[in-house]
Structures are given as structure tokens and as C-alpha cells.
Design an enzyme around this catalytic site. Structure first.
Site, PDB file in Angstrom:
ATOM      1  N   GLY A  11      34.555  21.933  35.226  1.00 12.63           N
ATOM      2  CA  GLY A  11      34.942  23.320  34.950  1.00 12.63           C
ATOM      3  C   GLY A  11      36.405  23.414  34.533  1.00 12.63           C
ATOM      4  O   GLY A  11      37.113  22.408  34.437  1.00 12.63           O
ATOM      5  N   LYS A  86      31.189  32.391  38.670  1.00 14.36           N
ATOM      6  CA  LYS A  86      32.429  33.170  38.860  1.00 14.36           C
ATOM      7  C   LYS A  86      32.548  34.406  37.966  1.00 14.36           C
ATOM      8  O   LYS A  86      33.641  34.963  37.808  1.00 14.36           O
ATOM      9  CB  LYS A  86      33.612  32.244  38.608  1.00 14.36           C
ATOM     10  CG  LYS A  86      33.710  31.769  37.180  1.00 14.36           C
ATOM     11  CD  LYS A  86      35.135  31.743  36.719  1.00 14.36           C
ATOM     12  CE  LYS A  86      35.168  31.553  35.236  1.00 14.36           C
ATOM     13  NZ  LYS A  86      36.302  32.204  34.608  1.00 14.36           N
ATOM     14  N   SER A 126      39.903  33.329  45.958  1.00 15.54           N
ATOM     15  CA  SER A 126      40.317  34.205  44.864  1.00 15.54           C
ATOM     16  C   SER A 126      41.040  35.438  45.388  1.00 15.54           C
ATOM     17  O   SER A 126      40.769  35.909  46.491  1.00 15.54           O
ATOM     18  CB  SER A 126      39.065  34.641  44.095  1.00 15.54           C
ATOM     19  OG  SER A 126      39.327  35.761  43.294  1.00 15.54           O
ATOM     20  N   TYR A 151      30.482  38.722  43.535  1.00 16.13           N
ATOM     21  CA  TYR A 151      31.292  37.503  43.376  1.00 16.13           C
ATOM     22  C   TYR A 151      32.418  37.507  44.411  1.00 16.13           C
ATOM     23  O   TYR A 151      32.603  36.539  45.146  1.00 16.13           O
ATOM     24  CB  TYR A 151      31.882  37.410  41.963  1.00 16.13           C
ATOM     25  CG  TYR A 151      33.028  36.428  41.887  1.00 16.13           C
ATOM     26  CD1 TYR A 151      34.350  36.871  41.897  1.00 16.13           C
ATOM     27  CD2 TYR A 151      32.790  35.054  41.855  1.00 16.13           C
ATOM     28  CE1 TYR A 151      35.399  35.970  41.861  1.00 16.13           C
ATOM     29  CE2 TYR A 151      33.843  34.155  41.815  1.00 16.13           C
ATOM     30  CZ  TYR A 151      35.149  34.623  41.825  1.00 16.13           C
ATOM     31  OH  TYR A 151      36.182  33.724  41.799  1.00 16.13           O
ATOM     32  N   LYS A 155      33.342  35.057  47.916  1.00 19.33           N
ATOM     33  CA  LYS A 155      34.620  34.413  48.251  1.00 19.33           C
ATOM     34  C   LYS A 155      35.068  34.829  49.651  1.00 19.33           C
ATOM     35  O   LYS A 155      35.554  34.017  50.436  1.00 19.33           O
ATOM     36  CB  LYS A 155      35.689  34.745  47.207  1.00 19.33           C
ATOM     37  CG  LYS A 155      35.459  34.102  45.863  1.00 19.33           C
ATOM     38  CD  LYS A 155      35.366  32.573  45.957  1.00 19.33           C
ATOM     39  CE  LYS A 155      35.148  31.914  44.629  1.00 19.33           C
ATOM     40  NZ  LYS A 155      35.003  30.449  44.713  1.00 19.33           N
ATOM     41  N   LEU A 201      40.377  38.080  29.966  1.00 15.37           N
ATOM     42  CA  LEU A 201      41.290  38.598  28.941  1.00 15.37           C
ATOM     43  C   LEU A 201      41.766  37.549  27.958  1.00 15.37           C
ATOM     44  O   LEU A 201      41.653  37.736  26.733  1.00 15.37           O
ATOM     45  CB  LEU A 201      42.512  39.235  29.630  1.00 15.37           C
ATOM     46  CG  LEU A 201      43.593  39.773  28.678  1.00 15.37           C
ATOM     47  CD1 LEU A 201      43.050  40.895  27.795  1.00 15.37           C
ATOM     48  CD2 LEU A 201      44.822  40.222  29.458  1.00 15.37           C
ATOM     49  N   ASP A 299      37.172  46.980  38.026  1.00 22.69           N
ATOM     50  CA  ASP A 299      38.535  46.490  37.793  1.00 22.69           C
ATOM     51  C   ASP A 299      39.495  47.042  38.847  1.00 22.69           C
ATOM     52  O   ASP A 299      39.469  48.243  39.165  1.00 22.69           O
ATOM     53  CB  ASP A 299      39.030  46.914  36.403  1.00 22.69           C
ATOM     54  CG  ASP A 299      38.765  45.825  35.361  1.00 22.69           C
ATOM     55  OD1 ASP A 299      38.522  44.675  35.757  1.00 22.69           O
ATOM     56  OD2 ASP A 299      38.798  46.107  34.173  1.00 22.69           O
TER      57      ASP A 299
HETATM   58  C1  WQD Z   1      42.029  41.037  33.420  1.00 24.88           C
HETATM   59  C2  WQD Z   1      42.367  42.396  32.811  1.00 24.88           C
HETATM   60  C3  WQD Z   1      40.430  43.714  32.274  1.00 24.88           C
HETATM   61  C4  WQD Z   1      38.857  41.308  28.999  1.00 24.88           C
HETATM   62  C5  WQD Z   1      39.524  37.353  37.038  1.00 24.88           C
HETATM   63  C6  WQD Z   1      38.309  36.597  37.365  1.00 24.88           C
HETATM   64  C7  WQD Z   1      38.085  36.526  38.841  1.00 24.88           C
HETATM   65  C8  WQD Z   1      39.340  36.099  39.558  1.00 24.88           C
HETATM   66  C9  WQD Z   1      40.526  36.951  39.161  1.00 24.88           C
HETATM   67  C10 WQD Z   1      39.253  33.755  40.085  1.00 24.88           C
HETATM   68  C11 WQD Z   1      41.472  43.514  33.352  1.00 24.88           C
HETATM   69  C12 WQD Z   1      41.230  43.363  31.019  1.00 24.88           C
HETATM   70  C13 WQD Z   1      39.641  41.735  30.055  1.00 24.88           C
HETATM   71  C14 WQD Z   1      38.796  42.059  27.798  1.00 24.88           C
HETATM   72  C15 WQD Z   1      40.335  43.647  28.769  1.00 24.88           C
HETATM   73  N1  WQD Z   1      39.647  34.746  39.300  1.00 24.88           N
HETATM   74  N2  WQD Z   1      40.368  42.896  29.926  1.00 24.88           N
HETATM   75  N3  WQD Z   1      39.547  43.217  27.737  1.00 24.88           N
HETATM   76  O1  WQD Z   1      39.042  40.871  36.185  1.00 24.88           O
HETATM   77  O2  WQD Z   1      41.367  40.192  36.950  1.00 24.88           O
HETATM   78  O3  WQD Z   1      39.348  38.704  37.326  1.00 24.88           O
HETATM   79  O4  WQD Z   1      40.632  36.852  37.739  1.00 24.88           O
HETATM   80  O5  WQD Z   1      38.629  33.837  41.086  1.00 24.88           O
HETATM   81  O6  WQD Z   1      37.065  35.587  39.037  1.00 24.88           O
HETATM   82  O7  WQD Z   1      37.233  37.242  36.746  1.00 24.88           O
HETATM   83  O8  WQD Z   1      40.350  39.024  35.023  1.00 24.88           O
HETATM   84  O9  WQD Z   1      40.640  38.432  32.662  1.00 24.88           O
HETATM   85  O10 WQD Z   1      38.486  39.580  33.372  1.00 24.88           O
HETATM   86  O11 WQD Z   1      40.607  40.873  33.319  1.00 24.88           O
HETATM   87  O12 WQD Z   1      40.990  44.709  28.676  1.00 24.88           O
HETATM   88  O13 WQD Z   1      38.093  41.724  26.809  1.00 24.88           O
HETATM   89  O14 WQD Z   1      42.093  42.327  31.410  1.00 24.88           O
HETATM   90  O15 WQD Z   1      39.959  45.046  32.208  1.00 24.88           O
HETATM   91  O16 WQD Z   1      42.249  44.700  33.460  1.00 24.88           O
HETATM   92  P1  WQD Z   1      40.048  39.824  36.388  1.00 24.88           P
HETATM   93  P2  WQD Z   1      39.958  39.426  33.526  1.00 24.88           P
END
Ligand code: WQD
Length: 351
Positions: A11, A86, A126, A151, A155, A201, A299
């Protein structure tokens, strides 16, 4: 030489951690059924380290198959357990799949660790365990809120299972709460390989910039934050990887009598979605095609870490800046496009 079993070793964070472990003198084996990963990433690990890493293509939810790994490797001195599903969004749609996979695999690994007297256990947790915090930055003592997704619940439960399991064994453990791991190894020989359309993101940004996606959505720009978009603590995957090596050394040094120690792994800085996009555009020279869309369910508005404990007890200091994160993520995406990184087609029914 200490032999370490890395579950989920094919991974994103697992492969970067294997590189760091090898570079710090550990012998490593991987266990990964490649249901959500590609074993070819270990070619990249070999390219960087010169070491071929054996992967046991095993479903850790099957006890007997998991036990067989330990029978073949009775000299495993430590385990780093990454293997889990995840995707926050997928977990909302398929909660029982997440509870079954993430918890059964953890329980099997812990049972085998007990059977084979494995002394050290590092659990991949996480920042999602904090839910939507009332105060930021969060410390390891910040009150956990109800998880925002199944998810996140796996954790929270996983941490409890590890804490209880080590109480009645000789094993000692560390729980590492990642914030938002991003970027890629500076060599661009390994990086993030999201299956299907990326939900996170940074891969969404780089895939839009390279043309794999036509446009990306910014999920919500009317939050009570500096520019209306969500705040996160982005941390380079190589900083996260090195923290695992330091966590093992912390356990191996045996100077600490705690059975289970928790650490936040974040940069300690909060950046908004729009700030990340601006930084990406600056380093890539690409104007990103994005639209603002509705808020994404689940979110968190804003979260970032107080990382003092990891600095003090692990001697961990994040080395990479947001610029480094964007630059290495972009270089990896460019390498993938050039076809220099060969990955046979992923499992079609997963895309
Ligand atoms: C970040 C921000 C979205 C995609 C992740 C993992 C989770 C954990 C923590 C490990 C948010 C915004 C995203 C897009 C966007 N990691 N976004 N457009 O949700 O904080 O969680 O990190 O355990 O498992 O999922 O990360 O990157 O999905 O989102 O605007 O196309 O980016 O709304 O505000 P998140 P993310």
C-alpha cells in the site's frame, strides 16, 4: 537484524515505510492480498533500496493462512499493521465489509503475535478517531467524538482492541494517528496508487492537472474557516514512514514501561483546500480546473495536530514542507503518465 512483518506492505504508506525500515537496518517481509494494492510497488522499493521484499499474498481475515506466515517466520520481532480498507465514503455504503475486514484481520494478527511471542506492535490509526474536534490543534488526550464514518469507527475500535490485547500479553504497542498523508518518495519510484476515481484531495488534484480527470470539485467553500474551505494537517508520506521506524526503535529500546503509547503524526500546520490548490499551481505551473461544489457528508471542518509528544518521545521531526508534498506528488503523477512505472491492470471489478 530485527525482522519486521509489515501488513499492507504494498500500500501507499506501507511501501514507503518498508523503504525507511530497510534504510535503517531492518529486515522486512510484507503480507498483502493486493485486493486494494499492486504487488509491483515492491519493484519500486527494490529500485530504491536494492532489496527484494517477499510479499505473502494472504487474506489476513483467514486465520490459518495468517498463522502460516508466522510458522515460516518464527523470528518476527515486530509487526506494523497497515492492512485495512480506508475509504471513508465506501465505509458509509458498506459498513459491514469494513467492520469484517478491518477488525477480523487485526484480531488474527494479534492472535498470531501472541502465539509466536512477537514483542512489538505498531498499529496504523488515524486522526479520524477525533471526529469533529471542539478545539484545535488536537493532542493525544483530546476527547474522541463519535466517529464520522464506519471507517473511523474501525480505527477507534482497533485502538481499543490493541490496548486490551497487550494488557494480557508480553507485547508492547504504539498507536500512530496519521493526519493527511500526501506526496511521494523523492525518487518517484513509489507513490500513491488510488484505485478508480480518487476520493482524497491530492491525487484528485494531480489527476486533474495531468488530464486523467477533466475537472475536480472543491467540496464546500462556505465553512467557518479562513477562506471557507476545510482545514487539514497535510504530512509527507516519507515523514509518516520514518515515524514508524522511530516507533519501533522506541519499543526496541525498552526504556519505557508503557504497554500502549499513542502518537499524533501530523505536521502541526493546518492548510485549507484552496491553499493546497494554490501551492500546487505555484509549483507545477498548471492552472487547475476545479469547481466549487456542496459540502461532502462526513467532512470535518478543521483539524490539525499538536505533534509535541512524537517530537519529544520519538525524536520525530517532520522534514517536508507543503511545497515538497506538492512537488513529489506531481513528479510521481508525471512518472505514471510517462509509463515509466509499470503496473499491470488492477483488479477490474475494483475500478
Ligand atoms: C481532504 C479535504 C475534502 C477531494 C483522509 C482519509 C482518512 C484519514 C484522514 C488516514 C476535505 C476535500 C477532497 C476532492 C475536495 N487518513 N476534497 N475535493 O477526508 O481528511 O480523510 O485523511 O487514516 O482515511 O480519507 O482527506 O483528502 O479525502 O479530503 O474538496 O476531490 O479535501 O472535502 O475537506 P480526509 P481527503
Amino acid at each position: 537484524m530485527n525482522k519486521i512483518l509489515v501488513t499492507g506492505g504494498c500500500g501507499y504508506i506501507g511501501s514507503h515505510t518498508i523503504v525507511d525500515l530497510i534504510e535503517n537496518g531492518f529486515e522486512v517481509i510484507s503480507a498483502d492480498n493486493n485486493s486494494r494494492s499492486n504487488e509491483h510497488i515492491l519493484n519500486g522499493v527494490e529500485k530504491i533500496t536494492g532489496k527484494k521484499v517477499k510479499n505473502y499474498k494472504v487474506d489476513l481475515c483467514i486465520y490459518d493462512d495468517t498463522y502460516a506466515i508466522f510458522q515460516e517466520n518464527p523470528d518476527i520481532s515486530g509487526i506494523i499493521h497497515f492492512a485495512a480498507f480506508k475509504s471513508v465514503g465506501e465505509s458509509v455504503e458498506k459498513p459491514l465489509l469494513y467492520f469484517e475486514n478491518n477488525l477480523n484481520s487485526l484480531i488474527n494478527i494479534l492472535k498470531c503475535a501472541d502465539e509466536f511471542n512477537v514483542a512489538h506492535f505498531v498499529f496504523s490509526s488515524s486522526c479520524t478517531v477525533y471526529g469533529n474536534p471542539d478545539h484545535i490543534p488536537v493532542t493525544e488526550e483530546t476527547q474522541q467524538k463519535p466517529a464520522e464514518s464506519p471507517y473511523g469507527a474501525t480505527k477507534q475500535m482497533g485502538e481499543q482492541i490493541v490496548q486490551e490485547a497487550v494488557k494480557c500479553s508480553d507485547m508492547r504497542s504504539v498507536l500512530l494517528r496519521y493526519f493527511n498523508p500526501v506526496g511521494a518518495h523523492p525518487s518517484a519510484a513509489i507513490g500513491e496508487m488510488p484505485l478508480g476515481k480518487p476520493t482524497n484531495l491530492v491525487p484528485a488534484i494531480t489527476q486533474t492537472a495531468i488530464g486523467k480527470l477533466m475537472v475536480m470539485q472543491v467540496w464546500g467553500t462556505d465553512y467557518p474557516t479562513k477562506d471557507g474551505s476545510c482545514i487539514r494537517d497535510y504530512i509527507h508520506v516519507c515523514d509518516i514512514a520514518h515515524a514508524h521506524t522511530l516507533a519501533l526503535n522506541y519499543l526496541l529500546s525498552d526504556q519505557h514501561n508503557s504497554k500502549c503509547t499513542v502518537f499524533n503524526l501530523g505536521s502541526g500546520n493546518g492548510f485549507s483546500v484552496l491553499e493546497v490548490i494554490t501551492e500546487f499551481e505555484r509549483i507545477s505551473g498548471v492552472k487547475l480546473n476545479y469547481r466549487t461544489g456542496p459540502k461532502r457528508p462526513g467532512d470535518v471542518i478543521a483539524i490539525y495536530a499538536n505533534n509535541d509528544k512524537a517530537k519529544q518521545l520519538l525524536g520525530w521531526t517532520p522534514r517536508y514542507s507543503l511545497e515538497d508534498m506538492m512537488r513529489t506528488a506531481w513528479n510521481w503523477e508525471l512518472k505514471l503518465k510517462e509509463g515509466e512505472i509499470f503496473f499491470p491492470a488492477q483488479n477490474p471489478d475494483l475500478n
